[in-house]
Design an enzyme around this catalytic site. Structure first.
Site, PDB file in Angstrom:
ATOM      1  N   ASP A  85     -19.780  -9.658  -7.323  1.00 64.20           N
ATOM      2  CA  ASP A  85     -19.516  -8.533  -6.159  1.00 64.20           C
ATOM      3  C   ASP A  85     -18.812  -7.587  -6.552  1.00 64.20           C
ATOM      4  O   ASP A  85     -19.040  -6.326  -6.116  1.00 64.20           O
ATOM      5  CB  ASP A  85     -18.921  -9.377  -4.880  1.00 64.20           C
ATOM      6  CG  ASP A  85     -19.008  -8.683  -3.690  1.00 64.20           C
ATOM      7  OD1 ASP A  85     -20.027  -8.032  -3.372  1.00 64.20           O
ATOM      8  OD2 ASP A  85     -17.948  -8.344  -2.992  1.00 64.20           O
ATOM      9  N   GLU A 100       0.938  -1.236   0.008  1.00 62.55           N
ATOM     10  CA  GLU A 100      -0.040   0.041  -0.077  1.00 62.55           C
ATOM     11  C   GLU A 100       0.931   1.189  -0.041  1.00 62.55           C
ATOM     12  O   GLU A 100       2.028   1.059   0.614  1.00 62.55           O
ATOM     13  CB  GLU A 100      -1.021  -0.011   1.375  1.00 62.55           C
ATOM     14  CG  GLU A 100      -2.108  -1.071   1.304  1.00 62.55           C
ATOM     15  CD  GLU A 100      -2.918  -1.117   0.118  1.00 62.55           C
ATOM     16  OE1 GLU A 100      -3.256  -0.049  -0.180  1.00 62.55           O
ATOM     17  OE2 GLU A 100      -3.587  -2.087  -0.248  1.00 62.55           O
TER      18      GLU A 100
END
Length: 100
Positions: A41, A16
């Site tokens: 989804d 990240e």
């Protein structure tokens, strides 16, 4: 997998970008029993979440879609949009070559 997710999760080490710097962290991601369940989804997330409304409307090109996702905060990688658009274009080219 945010706090509202009640399904299976997979905890994975991922990169990240925090304040522009890459950092390895462990994060929880939604886990699915099939690719189909995952894609359904994802489609629901993109089409039903207001923050991704621009991305849902930017399907005319891979670059526009990827840029809208990045702008909406889908990923922390500053190169996310260019990486995703290249991957989409590569898949499109492979599909075209198989049809020829």
């Amino acid at each position: 997998a945010t706090g509202g997710w009640n399904g299976k999760v997979a905890e994975i080490t991922t990169t990240e970008y925090i304040n522009g710097a890459p950092q390895k962290i462990k994060a929880k991601f939604r886990a699915y029993d099939s690719y189909e369940e995952s894609f359904r989804d994802y489609a629901r997330l993109i089409t039903e979440t207001p923050r991704y409304a621009d991305a849902a409307q930017s399907t005319g090109s891979a670059k526009a879609y990827a840029t809208a996702l990045k702008k909406a905060g889908y990923a922390t990688d500053p190169e996310y949009a260019s990486k995703l658009s290249r991957a989409i274009q590569s898949a499109e080219m492979a599909k075209r070559s198989q049809q020829s």
